[in-house]
Design an enzyme around this catalytic site. Structure first.
Site, mmCIF file in Angstrom:
data_model
loop_
_atom_site.group_PDB
_atom_site.id
_atom_site.type_symbol
_atom_site.label_atom_id
_atom_site.label_comp_id
_atom_site.label_asym_id
_atom_site.label_seq_id
_atom_site.Cartn_x
_atom_site.Cartn_y
_atom_site.Cartn_z
ATOM 1 N N ASP A 1 71.861 -14.738 -27.701
ATOM 2 C CA ASP A 1 71.540 -14.675 -26.161
ATOM 3 C C ASP A 1 72.270 -13.533 -25.535
ATOM 4 O O ASP A 1 71.907 -13.538 -24.444
ATOM 5 C CB ASP A 1 72.062 -16.143 -25.581
ATOM 6 N N SER A 2 72.745 -12.753 -26.407
ATOM 7 C CA SER A 2 73.256 -11.387 -25.825
ATOM 8 C C SER A 2 72.273 -10.715 -25.365
ATOM 9 O O SER A 2 72.164 -9.467 -24.694
ATOM 10 C CB SER A 2 74.018 -10.678 -26.945
ATOM 11 N N ASP B 1 69.784 -18.257 -31.077
ATOM 12 C CA ASP B 1 70.818 -19.096 -30.097
ATOM 13 C C ASP B 1 70.170 -19.799 -29.404
ATOM 14 O O ASP B 1 69.276 -19.625 -28.658
ATOM 15 C CB ASP B 1 71.529 -17.922 -29.308
ATOM 16 N N LYS C 1 71.828 -21.200 -33.827
ATOM 17 C CA LYS C 1 73.322 -21.169 -33.828
ATOM 18 C C LYS C 1 73.846 -21.893 -32.215
ATOM 19 O O LYS C 1 72.798 -21.653 -31.317
ATOM 20 C CB LYS C 1 73.792 -19.731 -33.736
ATOM 21 N N GLU D 1 77.197 -22.774 -29.873
ATOM 22 C CA GLU D 1 78.781 -22.544 -29.477
ATOM 23 C C GLU D 1 79.454 -23.772 -29.420
ATOM 24 O O GLU D 1 79.328 -24.583 -28.574
ATOM 25 C CB GLU D 1 79.129 -21.552 -28.228
ATOM 26 N N GLU E 1 84.156 -15.435 -33.330
ATOM 27 C CA GLU E 1 84.154 -14.359 -32.327
ATOM 28 C C GLU E 1 85.547 -14.244 -31.993
ATOM 29 O O GLU E 1 86.248 -15.264 -31.061
ATOM 30 C CB GLU E 1 83.346 -14.774 -31.232
HETATM 31 O O1 KIV Z 1 74.538 -13.675 -28.795
HETATM 32 C C1 KIV Z 1 74.928 -12.845 -29.715
HETATM 33 O O2 KIV Z 1 74.398 -11.864 -29.819
HETATM 34 C C2 KIV Z 1 75.894 -13.578 -30.571
HETATM 35 C C3 KIV Z 1 76.815 -12.784 -31.437
HETATM 36 C C4 KIV Z 1 77.495 -13.363 -32.429
HETATM 37 C C5 KIV Z 1 76.724 -11.251 -31.701
HETATM 38 O O3 KIV Z 1 76.162 -14.668 -30.578
#
Ligand code: KIV
Length: 265
Positions: A47-48, A86, A114, A116, A183
């Site tokens: 999500d970056s 993400d 993924k 968080e 992270e």
């Molecule tokens: O969103 C992202 O790019 C990440 C990282 C771990 C690089 O979650």
């Protein structure tokens, strides 16, 4: 690693075989293809994308529709690498929402998801894993919580944070995660967590002793020159090369003289 399609089981087994897991982000077809051709086994549609591509100030603005759009583009590259994606901000507030949105990312072409958090999202993790969807944990600094935290802060600097990281990592492993991103965790604590669990830890700004490393590809190749995290040593200054190439092309266009009798139409 085999030469066939990489699975979550393969990534997990890399730790058992003492192989490090190099991982990078990609948000579109060409970058996914390039990273895959370079042999990266795990590619994340992070999500970056919000900051690196969409121009948002942080990841809290990224929507499910935006993630699906970028996952579809990356998946069209049909990488040999495992393609993870993400779950964006607030898309996994409950176990039901987590499963529904994980299924949407899988339908768009992701092969793992993924999210968080550690013990705070265990019900969500179990719902995803029980549905057969490979899951990657993410603990330490949680970018989706940056507004509450006020800034990106290193984690593991005191006993309470160290203990919380160890407990979160163990709980995610027991809930069925096949890897965990660490992270901005202090390197000694990242090492301790890595030795404490049997699934690979994939560090970002967490020192050399994680079982793998992940970077935002734009940081590695210098295509987002306005901000580079302190822990990244770019391998290329692509922004400078782009500016130079475009500048040279612009000058060439401006200095072109029409040949006798030649018109543009
Ligand atoms: O969103 C992202 O790019 C990440 C990282 C771990 C690089 O979650």
């Amino acid at each position: 690693m085999t030469s066939s399609k990489v699975t979550a089981g393969d990534i997990r087994a890399m730790k058992t075989h003492g192989e490090k897991v190099p991982s990078l982000t990609a948000y579109d077809y060409p970058m996914t293809k390039l990273l895959d051709e370079a042999g990266v086994p795990l590619i994340l549609v992070g999500d970056s994308v919000g900051m690196l591509v969409l121009g948002y100030p942080d990841t809290t603005h990224v929507t499910m529709a935006e993630m699906e759009h970028h996952v579809r583009a990356a998946a069209r590259a049909k990488p040999r690498a495992l393609l993870a994606a993400d779950l964006p901000y607030r898309s996994y507030d409950t176990a039901e929402a987590a499963l529904e949105n994980a299924r949407r990312l899988i339908a768009a072409g992701a092969e793992a998801v993924k999210a968080e958090g550690g013990r705070a999202i265990l019900e969500q993790v179990r719902a995803i894993v029980n549905a057969g969807i490979p899951f990657i944990g993410h603990i330490g600094m949680l970018p989706q919580h940056v507004l509450e935290e006020g800034r990106y802060r290193i984690k593991g600097r005191n006993d309470a944070e160290r203990a919380a990281l160890m407990a979160d990592a163990k709980a995610l492993e027991q809930a069925g995660a096949f890897a965990i991103v660490l992270e901005l965790v202090t390197p000694p604590v990242a090492k301790e967590v890595s030795e404490f669990i049997s699934i690979p830890t994939i560090g970002i700004g967490s020192g050399p002793d994680c079982d793998g490393q992940i970077l935002v590809t734009h940081d590695l190749i210098g295509t987002f020159p306005w901000f580079t995290p302190k822990f990244v040593k770019p391998r290329l200054n692509a922004a400078e090369q782009i500016r130079a190439a475009v500048g040279a092309w612009k000058l060439a266009v401006q200095s072109e003289q029409p040949k006798d009798g030649q018109t543009c139409s």
